[in-house]
Design an enzyme around this catalytic site. Structure first.
Site, PDB file in Angstrom:
ATOM      1  N   ASP A 216       0.869  -1.183   0.000  1.00  0.00           N
ATOM      2  CA  ASP A 216       0.000   0.000   0.000  1.00  0.00           C
ATOM      3  C   ASP A 216       0.897   1.221   0.000  1.00  0.00           C
ATOM      4  O   ASP A 216       1.621   1.470   0.958  1.00  0.00           O
ATOM      5  CB  ASP A 216      -0.920   0.000   1.227  1.00  0.00           C
ATOM      6  CG  ASP A 216      -1.866   1.180   1.204  1.00  0.00           C
ATOM      7  OD1 ASP A 216      -2.825   1.142   0.425  1.00  0.00           O
ATOM      8  OD2 ASP A 216      -1.621   2.146   1.950  1.00  0.00           O
ATOM      9  N   GLU A 308      -1.521  -1.269  -5.881  1.00  0.00           N
ATOM     10  CA  GLU A 308      -2.718  -0.597  -6.314  1.00  0.00           C
ATOM     11  C   GLU A 308      -2.331   0.326  -7.458  1.00  0.00           C
ATOM     12  O   GLU A 308      -1.201   0.778  -7.526  1.00  0.00           O
ATOM     13  CB  GLU A 308      -3.210   0.251  -5.149  1.00  0.00           C
ATOM     14  CG  GLU A 308      -4.669   0.411  -5.070  1.00  0.00           C
ATOM     15  CD  GLU A 308      -5.021   0.917  -3.681  1.00  0.00           C
ATOM     16  OE1 GLU A 308      -6.190   0.849  -3.328  1.00  0.00           O
ATOM     17  OE2 GLU A 308      -4.121   1.371  -2.952  1.00  0.00           O
ATOM     18  N   CYS A 361     -12.517  -5.205   5.159  1.00  0.00           N
ATOM     19  CA  CYS A 361     -11.889  -5.754   6.363  1.00  0.00           C
ATOM     20  C   CYS A 361     -11.035  -6.940   5.952  1.00  0.00           C
ATOM     21  O   CYS A 361     -11.521  -7.855   5.293  1.00  0.00           O
ATOM     22  CB  CYS A 361     -12.962  -6.185   7.354  1.00  0.00           C
ATOM     23  SG  CYS A 361     -12.304  -7.140   8.730  1.00  0.00           S
ATOM     24  N   CYS A 364     -12.622 -10.369   7.840  1.00  0.00           N
ATOM     25  CA  CYS A 364     -13.834 -11.072   7.447  1.00  0.00           C
ATOM     26  C   CYS A 364     -14.353 -10.661   6.075  1.00  0.00           C
ATOM     27  O   CYS A 364     -15.289 -11.266   5.559  1.00  0.00           O
ATOM     28  CB  CYS A 364     -14.931 -10.859   8.495  1.00  0.00           C
ATOM     29  SG  CYS A 364     -15.493  -9.149   8.602  1.00  0.00           S
ATOM     30  N   CYS A 380     -13.408  -2.896  12.415  1.00  0.00           N
ATOM     31  CA  CYS A 380     -14.485  -3.617  11.747  1.00  0.00           C
ATOM     32  C   CYS A 380     -15.672  -3.766  12.688  1.00  0.00           C
ATOM     33  O   CYS A 380     -15.513  -4.192  13.830  1.00  0.00           O
ATOM     34  CB  CYS A 380     -13.994  -4.984  11.289  1.00  0.00           C
ATOM     35  SG  CYS A 380     -15.275  -5.914  10.432  1.00  0.00           S
ATOM     36  N   CYS A 383     -16.549  -8.113  12.733  1.00  0.00           N
ATOM     37  CA  CYS A 383     -15.748  -9.097  13.475  1.00  0.00           C
ATOM     38  C   CYS A 383     -14.897  -8.467  14.559  1.00  0.00           C
ATOM     39  O   CYS A 383     -14.199  -9.153  15.286  1.00  0.00           O
ATOM     40  CB  CYS A 383     -14.874  -9.903  12.513  1.00  0.00           C
ATOM     41  SG  CYS A 383     -13.537  -8.946  11.809  1.00  0.00           S
ATOM     42  N   ASP A 390      -3.415   1.354   6.792  1.00  0.00           N
ATOM     43  CA  ASP A 390      -2.617   1.022   5.617  1.00  0.00           C
ATOM     44  C   ASP A 390      -2.232  -0.452   5.597  1.00  0.00           C
ATOM     45  O   ASP A 390      -2.158  -1.084   4.545  1.00  0.00           O
ATOM     46  CB  ASP A 390      -1.359   1.890   5.567  1.00  0.00           C
ATOM     47  CG  ASP A 390      -1.709   3.370   5.481  1.00  0.00           C
ATOM     48  OD1 ASP A 390      -2.758   3.684   4.881  1.00  0.00           O
ATOM     49  OD2 ASP A 390      -0.961   4.194   6.021  1.00  0.00           O
TER      50      ASP A 390
HETATM   51 ZN    ZN Z   1     -14.133  -7.797   9.856  1.00  0.00          ZN
END
Ligand code: ZN
Length: 459
Positions: A216, A308, A361, A364, A380, A383, A390
């Protein structure tokens, strides 16, 4: 495996050699400008004749835009245009004509939509003040001397290099390299020679061929790796700013050139200018060095690198971040990885710029619809994972590689996939009229539109 590679060395020229090199670079410019004027004159003439209703077959014959055609025209005209032509190598004129032939072709291809990307303008005259002096030799005696301290170029003869040429010389002596051309170029107050070399080298494999790393690229850190490695952003420009300011002020206090009054620049002004450009060149060198070290390390260590595709042009419109982003050299990292991974036996995967790497995330797979840039920690709600923003993005990128290699069908773009740059709070309505490029107003792309674009693979 055969690759094309450049070897660049700084030169230590004596005053006579420097004059000769300048003469060659100047000759390239003269040939370019003369040929451009001819091309323009013929085009205008034909356009004028057409308005008088002259039939096509009776028009002034058009000038060939190919390098061979331009060279033929130049060779016919050079005794009148440049009676001094025997003083410089013919490669100098060739440099200028080649640049023009390419520029004309790019313009024509861009107009007929054969060429992608931004529209290319019609070639312009090269100014003595503004163009970087450069000249390219493609034939004749081009070689690296055995003492590894000199290079030989046609007409210019033996030139001393600042550093040892051993890396190239060894290859040439072992017959694993063939020099194809040499370009002289002035950069940051110094002359460089860059050899374009065809290199034969053994196939390599990365140290950890199975390893996948997500990268990243950011402003806070130059890069955050999915391995948890934080590569700091050195911010060379920020550090140098004080010195650059002082030097720039020193230049402005001295007597510079003035084209209206015919004022010639003073020696002190010239010296101050040299000092300033050396300081700028140093910043650029430091930046380049840091980026090369990072990308080489990534390419030689990991089998798969996922990055990216940063929409740099758009990011640069954000003024507060612009300088830092430019400093970090986003696009340069991607460019270097693209050419370093393949010869090292690895591969590069580029995630589409609409892939929501920051909003997903990594635990999950839930995707947030909104994520402010100020939120440095990813939390998140599903979860309960809490992770550096980053690092979370880097892990998502790394996960992308597994999805492409195993499933084959590509990843499913998550819901709410948004353009990352939107998160900065730039609202389309706030733009001045006409500044938003077509198709870039603030609408979120439809889900169907994002799925098939989620992945583009390099090579
Ligand atoms: Zn999550």
């Amino acid at each position: 495996m055969k690759t094309i590679q450049a070897y660049r060395f700084a030169l230590d020229l004596n005053p006579a050699q420097e004059r000769a090199v300048y003469a060659h670079a100047g000759a390239a410019r003269v040939a370019h400008n003369w040929a451009l004027a001819r091309v323009k004159a013929v085009m205008d003439q034909r356009a004028a004749e057409r308005t008088y209703g002259v039939p096509d077959e009776q028009l002034t014959p058009s000038l060939s835009w190919s390098l061979a055609g331009l060279r033929k025209a130049w060779n016919a005209a050079k005794p009148d245009v440049a009676p001094w032509w025997p003083e410089v190598s013919k490669e100098a004129f060739n440099t200028g004509l080649d640049a023009l032939a390419r520029a004309l072709k790019n313009w024509a291809d861009s107009r007929s939509e054969k060429r992608k990307g931004r529209p290319v303008g019609f070639p312009r005259y090269k100014s003595r003040r503004r163009t970087t002096p450069s000249v390219r030799f493609t034939t004749g005696a081009i070689r690296v001397e055995r003492d590894r301290k000199h290079v030989v170029l046609p007409r210019l003869g033996r030139l001393k290099v600042h550093e040892s040429t051993r890396k190239l010389a060894r290859r040439v002596e072992a017959d694993t390299a063939r020099i194809m051309s040499a370009t002289l170029r002035r950069d940051g107050g110094r002359w460089y020679v860059a050899f374009c070399v065809e290199v034969e080298r053994p196939d390599r494999t990365p140290a950890r061929p199975e390893s996948v790393v997500g990268v990243d690229v950011g402003v806070r850190h130059l890069a955050v790796l999915s391995t948890g490695d934080l590569v700091p952003n050195p911010r060379h420009l920020t550090d140098a700013q004080r010195r650059l300011r002082t030097l720039a002020r020193a230049v402005s206090r001295k007597t510079g050139p003035d084209r209206r009054t015919g004022q010639r620049p003073s020696r002190r002004w010239r010296r101050a200018c040299t000092r300033l450009s050396r300081a700028h060149a140093r910043v650029a060198n430091l930046r380049r060095d840091g980026l090369h070290k990072l990308t080489t390390r990534l390419a030689t260590t990991h089998g798969t690198v996922v990055v990216e595709d940063p929409n740099v042009a758009e990011m640069l419109t954000n003024r507060r971040l612009a300088r830092h982003i430019a400093d970090a050299g986003f696009a340069e990292i991607r460019r270097q990885l693209a050419y370093k991974t393949t010869p090292n036996g690895g591969k590069l995967i580029t995630a589409d710029r609409w892939y929501p790497s920051s909003k997903t995330c990594s635990g999950c797979g839930t995707v947030k619809t909104k994520l402010a840039l100020s939120e440095r920690e990813y939390e998140c709600g599903t979860c309960g994972l809490t992770l550096n923003r980053d690092l979370n993005a880097a892990r998502n990128l790394a996960a992308l590689a597994a999805q492409t290699t195993t499933a084959g069908s590509g990843p499913v773009a998550a819901r709410g996939a948004d353009r990352k740059t939107r998160a900065r709070g730039q609202v389309a309505e706030k733009r001045e009229p006409g500044t938003a490029p077509a198709g870039k107003t603030g609408t979120v792309p439809s889900q169907g539109g994002t799925t098939d674009r989620a992945l583009t693979k390099a090579h």
